[in-house]
Design a protein around this motif. Structure first.
Motif, PDB file in Angstrom:
ATOM      1  N   UNK A  98     -25.599  26.077  54.552  1.00 40.45           N
ATOM      2  CA  UNK A  98     -26.513  25.026  54.940  1.00 40.45           C
ATOM      3  C   UNK A  98     -27.237  24.519  53.695  1.00 40.45           C
ATOM      4  N   UNK A  99     -27.129  23.251  53.440  1.00 43.30           N
ATOM      5  CA  UNK A  99     -27.770  22.640  52.277  1.00 43.30           C
ATOM      6  C   UNK A  99     -29.189  22.214  52.642  1.00 43.30           C
ATOM      7  N   UNK A 100     -30.146  22.489  51.763  1.00 41.36           N
ATOM      8  CA  UNK A 100     -31.549  22.269  52.058  1.00 41.36           C
ATOM      9  C   UNK A 100     -32.116  20.981  51.474  1.00 41.36           C
ATOM     10  N   UNK A 101     -31.282  20.136  50.896  1.00 38.97           N
ATOM     11  CA  UNK A 101     -31.690  18.867  50.308  1.00 38.97           C
ATOM     12  C   UNK A 101     -32.685  19.044  49.160  1.00 38.97           C
ATOM     13  N   UNK A 102     -32.478  20.078  48.373  1.00 35.57           N
ATOM     14  CA  UNK A 102     -33.305  20.334  47.205  1.00 35.57           C
ATOM     15  C   UNK A 102     -32.671  19.704  45.974  1.00 35.57           C
ATOM     16  N   UNK A 103     -33.524  19.348  45.022  1.00 31.24           N
ATOM     17  CA  UNK A 103     -33.071  18.756  43.764  1.00 31.24           C
ATOM     18  C   UNK A 103     -33.480  19.678  42.625  1.00 31.24           C
ATOM     19  N   UNK A 104     -32.543  19.953  41.725  1.00 26.43           N
ATOM     20  CA  UNK A 104     -32.819  20.752  40.535  1.00 26.43           C
ATOM     21  C   UNK A 104     -33.110  19.800  39.385  1.00 26.43           C
ATOM     22  N   UNK A 105     -34.349  19.830  38.876  1.00 25.32           N
ATOM     23  CA  UNK A 105     -34.752  19.001  37.743  1.00 25.32           C
ATOM     24  C   UNK A 105     -34.747  19.854  36.477  1.00 25.32           C
ATOM     25  N   UNK A 149     -28.611  23.361  46.674  1.00 20.32           N
ATOM     26  CA  UNK A 149     -29.091  22.121  46.054  1.00 20.32           C
ATOM     27  C   UNK A 149     -28.217  20.929  46.445  1.00 20.32           C
ATOM     28  N   UNK A 150     -28.859  19.780  46.476  1.00 22.74           N
ATOM     29  CA  UNK A 150     -28.206  18.516  46.818  1.00 22.74           C
ATOM     30  C   UNK A 150     -27.888  17.706  45.562  1.00 22.74           C
ATOM     31  N   UNK A 151     -28.741  17.843  44.524  1.00 22.51           N
ATOM     32  CA  UNK A 151     -28.558  17.041  43.323  1.00 22.51           C
ATOM     33  C   UNK A 151     -29.145  17.759  42.116  1.00 22.51           C
ATOM     34  N   UNK A 152     -28.641  17.378  40.930  1.00 20.49           N
ATOM     35  CA  UNK A 152     -29.167  17.863  39.656  1.00 20.49           C
ATOM     36  C   UNK A 152     -29.600  16.642  38.862  1.00 20.49           C
ATOM     37  N   UNK A 153     -30.850  16.656  38.399  1.00 23.17           N
ATOM     38  CA  UNK A 153     -31.369  15.588  37.544  1.00 23.17           C
ATOM     39  C   UNK A 153     -31.581  16.189  36.164  1.00 23.17           C
ATOM     40  N   UNK A 154     -30.834  15.697  35.184  1.00 24.20           N
ATOM     41  CA  UNK A 154     -30.878  16.227  33.824  1.00 24.20           C
ATOM     42  C   UNK A 154     -31.582  15.215  32.924  1.00 24.20           C
ATOM     43  N   UNK A 155     -32.793  15.554  32.497  1.00 22.05           N
ATOM     44  CA  UNK A 155     -33.577  14.668  31.635  1.00 22.05           C
ATOM     45  C   UNK A 155     -33.626  15.182  30.207  1.00 22.05           C
ATOM     46  N   UNK A 156     -32.886  16.220  29.935  1.00 24.31           N
ATOM     47  CA  UNK A 156     -32.800  16.813  28.611  1.00 24.31           C
ATOM     48  C   UNK A 156     -31.841  17.983  28.684  1.00 24.31           C
ATOM     49  N   UNK A 185     -17.033  19.630  42.957  1.00 23.54           N
ATOM     50  CA  UNK A 185     -16.306  20.284  44.045  1.00 23.54           C
ATOM     51  C   UNK A 185     -17.192  20.581  45.253  1.00 23.54           C
ATOM     52  N   UNK A 186     -18.485  20.798  45.009  1.00 24.14           N
ATOM     53  CA  UNK A 186     -19.417  21.113  46.098  1.00 24.14           C
ATOM     54  C   UNK A 186     -20.195  19.892  46.611  1.00 24.14           C
ATOM     55  N   UNK A 187     -19.926  18.720  46.021  1.00 24.78           N
ATOM     56  CA  UNK A 187     -20.586  17.497  46.478  1.00 24.78           C
ATOM     57  C   UNK A 187     -22.027  17.370  46.013  1.00 24.78           C
ATOM     58  N   UNK A 188     -22.371  18.035  44.921  1.00 28.02           N
ATOM     59  CA  UNK A 188     -23.725  17.955  44.365  1.00 28.02           C
ATOM     60  C   UNK A 188     -23.764  16.804  43.369  1.00 28.02           C
ATOM     61  N   UNK A 189     -24.678  15.873  43.575  1.00 24.51           N
ATOM     62  CA  UNK A 189     -24.812  14.726  42.684  1.00 24.51           C
ATOM     63  C   UNK A 189     -25.465  15.126  41.370  1.00 24.51           C
ATOM     64  N   UNK A 190     -24.991  14.554  40.265  1.00 18.48           N
ATOM     65  CA  UNK A 190     -25.563  14.824  38.941  1.00 18.48           C
ATOM     66  C   UNK A 190     -25.997  13.504  38.341  1.00 18.48           C
TER      67      UNK A 190
END
Length: 64
Positions: A1-8, A39-46, A59-64
């Motif tokens: 179950x995906x929790x719609x969290x974003x990794x910053x 996680x639902x997405x990864x936001x890479x600012x550095x 492969x897991x459908x996580x947006x980057x």
């Protein structure tokens, strides 16, 4: 179950890699392990992301 969290990731020295089915964020002050299913997405600012980590995200459908 995906929790719609974003990794910053905002630390320019951070490196995102993989360990089994988790993303591993390595920084100068420590390491954080995040299961890919949570996680639902990864936001890479550095920093950097490895090709293996990108492959796992795709492969897991996580947006980057």
């Amino acid at each position: 179950m995906r929790l719609l969290n974003v990794l910053y990731v905002a630390d320019y020295q951070a490196r995102i890699g993989t360990s089994r089915r988790s993303l591993v964020v390595r920084k100068a002050d420590g390491t954080t392990k995040v299961p890919i299913e949570t996680i639902e997405a990864v936001v890479l600012m550095g920093g950097q992301i490895t090709s293996e980590a990108l492959d796992l995200c795709v492969r897991q459908g996580v947006r980057v």
